[in-house]
Write an enzyme that holds these catalytic residues in place. Sequence first.
Site, PDB file in Angstrom:
ATOM      1  N   ARG A   8       0.843  -1.198   0.000  1.00 35.25           N
ATOM      2  CA  ARG A   8       0.000   0.000   0.000  1.00 35.25           C
ATOM      3  C   ARG A   8       0.882   1.253   0.000  1.00 35.25           C
ATOM      4  O   ARG A   8       2.091   1.176   0.137  1.00 35.25           O
ATOM      5  CB  ARG A   8      -0.895   0.004   1.240  1.00 35.25           C
ATOM      6  N   GLY A   9       0.254   2.399  -0.121  1.00 33.99           N
ATOM      7  CA  GLY A   9       0.939   3.663   0.090  1.00 33.99           C
ATOM      8  C   GLY A   9       2.086   3.938  -0.865  1.00 33.99           C
ATOM      9  O   GLY A   9       2.027   3.632  -2.058  1.00 33.99           O
ATOM     10  N   TYR A  43      10.957   7.723  16.107  1.00 28.35           N
ATOM     11  CA  TYR A  43      10.846   7.744  14.645  1.00 28.35           C
ATOM     12  C   TYR A  43      11.890   8.667  14.037  1.00 28.35           C
ATOM     13  O   TYR A  43      12.573   8.304  13.072  1.00 28.35           O
ATOM     14  CB  TYR A  43       9.432   8.174  14.244  1.00 28.35           C
ATOM     15  N   LYS A  85      14.979   7.469  11.493  1.00 26.52           N
ATOM     16  CA  LYS A  85      15.118   7.981  10.126  1.00 26.52           C
ATOM     17  C   LYS A  85      16.426   8.751   9.945  1.00 26.52           C
ATOM     18  O   LYS A  85      17.011   8.742   8.847  1.00 26.52           O
ATOM     19  CB  LYS A  85      13.907   8.845   9.759  1.00 26.52           C
TER      20      LYS A  85
END
Length: 256
Positions: free
Chosen positions: A15-16, A152, A156
Amino acid sequence: MRLNNKVALITGAARGIGLGFAQAFAAEGAKVIIADIDIARATTSAAAIGPAAKAVKLDVTDLAQIDAVVKAVDEEFGGIDILVNNAAIFDMAPINGITEESYERVFDINLKGPMFMMKAVSNVMIARARGGKIINMASQAGRRGEALVTLYCASKAAIISATQSAALALVKHGINVNAIAPGVVDGEHWEVVDAHFAKWEGLKPGEKKAAVAKSVPIGRFATPDDIKGLAVFLASADSDYILAQTYNVDGGNWMS
């Protein structure tokens, strides 16, 4: 077609953004492996693309499964030319609110998975001696810290650093490693993100999403269509002289 007969393995592609890449790569002539922990949705997505796509189940936290999937794809398709490390999860808590469980889950999926995917796929690329392209999905969150997005952001930022190190190690084998740092991208996941902000900031549902969209200089969220063109470029021969870079696709949120 820029990716004619190339074999592309994309994680988190059911997805996405990942699915957008799979569709774009297939349209450019690539054979696409949609690797996702949600095999039912991956299968549906692959079927919608057509015979150029195949779904495989992959949990990027399982190193034995990574090795098995990479080996199977290599044997079936005669190599892997492109790897996109897209699978990731979001988490929200300030530094004084993080848990060991959240830390391990975020870093297992967002960093450990991509690191060992790069290891497994680069070894296949080296053995086949025809070079390759690796694209890691970073984020604008990896460019700067955010008070409520501790884990997060850190994961990243680590992806950006890992991209640079991998690029320098693999360039002698004809492998280009680069990254893409999207800004805020609309999709199903934003329901979860919005709920997190509602909890931590005392906002009404949808309030944070509207405010974030308004704050983007371009004035809206990104969609996978805004990012797929760069992914095709980085996967193609057009980017052969580009190495160790992280490209912002964020509507002007981060200026470089």
